[in-house]
Scaffold this motif. Structure first.
Motif, PDB file in Angstrom:
ATOM      1  N   LEU A  21       1.071   3.792  -2.038  1.00  9.65           N
ATOM      2  CA  LEU A  21       0.677   4.743  -3.063  1.00  9.65           C
ATOM      3  C   LEU A  21       0.240   3.954  -4.290  1.00  9.65           C
ATOM      4  CD1 LEU A  21       0.802   7.832  -3.220  1.00  9.65           C
ATOM      5  CD2 LEU A  21       2.892   7.579  -4.540  1.00  9.65           C
ATOM      6  N   GLU A  71       7.448  -3.083  -5.984  1.00 14.52           N
ATOM      7  CA  GLU A  71       7.529  -1.686  -5.544  1.00 14.52           C
ATOM      8  C   GLU A  71       8.756  -1.433  -4.662  1.00 14.52           C
ATOM      9  OE1 GLU A  71       3.762  -0.189  -4.226  1.00 14.52           O
ATOM     10  OE2 GLU A  71       2.703  -1.358  -5.766  1.00 14.52           O
ATOM     11  N   ASP A 100       3.311  -5.576  -3.637  1.00 11.85           N
ATOM     12  CA  ASP A 100       1.963  -5.175  -3.221  1.00 11.85           C
ATOM     13  C   ASP A 100       1.015  -6.132  -3.927  1.00 11.85           C
ATOM     14  OD1 ASP A 100      -0.500  -3.973  -2.821  1.00 11.85           O
ATOM     15  OD2 ASP A 100      -0.104  -2.296  -4.191  1.00 11.85           O
ATOM     16  N   LYS A 121      -6.330  -5.777  -0.898  1.00 13.73           N
ATOM     17  CA  LYS A 121      -4.913  -5.439  -0.785  1.00 13.73           C
ATOM     18  C   LYS A 121      -4.283  -5.889   0.532  1.00 13.73           C
ATOM     19  CE  LYS A 121      -3.977  -2.470  -4.332  1.00 13.73           C
ATOM     20  NZ  LYS A 121      -2.778  -2.583  -5.192  1.00 13.73           N
TER      21      LYS A 121
HETATM   22 MG    MG Z   1       0.671  -1.108  -5.753  1.00 11.55          MG
END
Ligand code: MG
Length: 218
Positions: A21, A71, A100, A121
């Protein structure tokens, strides 16, 4: 095969998809000058991006600006689709500490062109994960202090009570798009304080009750 360890269990859990998210903490949205989304910003990382505790992050040669994002991670223990919010927490079997990692320069270039930015990512080692603690050991996943130190200096600090969407809302919302299966991982967004990492850095993330994660940068 990529797997995570569950504390107190001698079995490891094979990891399926990793769903993340974005933009879930207001102060982080502001620090990147992003708009507050009216719908959840969802993206995936491949299982090949996983890195275990005490691992070494390798920043790809095509980036000069790799950022840390601390996270709370959820491990899905039970399959579900269109999971109602009231039942969502029963699908989470364990919690962990995640990073992340994001190639901010590549992400910015992709955004500028209006192209998907998942390649910023999902590189190898972009998803360091701690061992996971069973969900019944956590009092309230929506009220956990989290902090990240880089070389002993605090860089990120927050509490999951600052998330715009609760853990139950996140699981429910993601399951409207993807069937969640045993072994899937969800990353719940990062508080403010993201910033660049450099060769030789030591990153230490801690989440209250959940545990800690420590990685170095090659
Ligand atoms: Mg993130």
């Amino acid at each position: 095969m990529h797997s995570v360890n569950i504390i107190g269990s001698d079995k490891s859990c094979r990891v399926g998809k990793i769903v993340c998210l974005g933009r879930n903490y207001l102060e982080h949205i502001r620090e990147l000058n992003n708009e507050v989304p009216d719908q959840a910003v969802i993206f995936c990382k491949p299982a090949s991006s996983l890195l275990g505790n005490e691992g070494q992050v390798v920043i790809p040669s095509y980036s000069n600006d790799c950022h840390h994002e601390l996270e709370l991670a959820l491990l899905i223990g039970k399959e579900g689709k269109e999971i109602p919010e009231a039942q969502a927490l029963s699908h989470v079997s364990a919690y962990g500490v995640a990073l992340d990692l994001t190639l901010r320069d590549l992400q910015a270039r992709q955004k500028e062109k209006g192209l998907p930015w998942e390649i910023a990512k999902g590189f190898d080692t972009s998803c360091p994960l701690s061992d996971f603690i069973p969900a019944d050991m956590i009092t309230d996943p929506d009220n956990l202090e989290l902090s990240l130190k880089v070389n002993g200096q605090i860089r990120q600090q927050g509490n999951t009570n600052m998330m715009m969407r609760s853990v139950a809302q996140i699981v429910s919302e993601i399951s409207a798009f993807y069937t969640l299966e045993e072994g899937d991982i969800i990353l719940t967004g990062t508080p403010a304080g993201v910033g660049p990492m450099h060769s030789g850095d030591i990153l230490e993330g801690v989440i209250e009750q959940v545990g800690s994660l420590r990685v170095s940068v090659a």
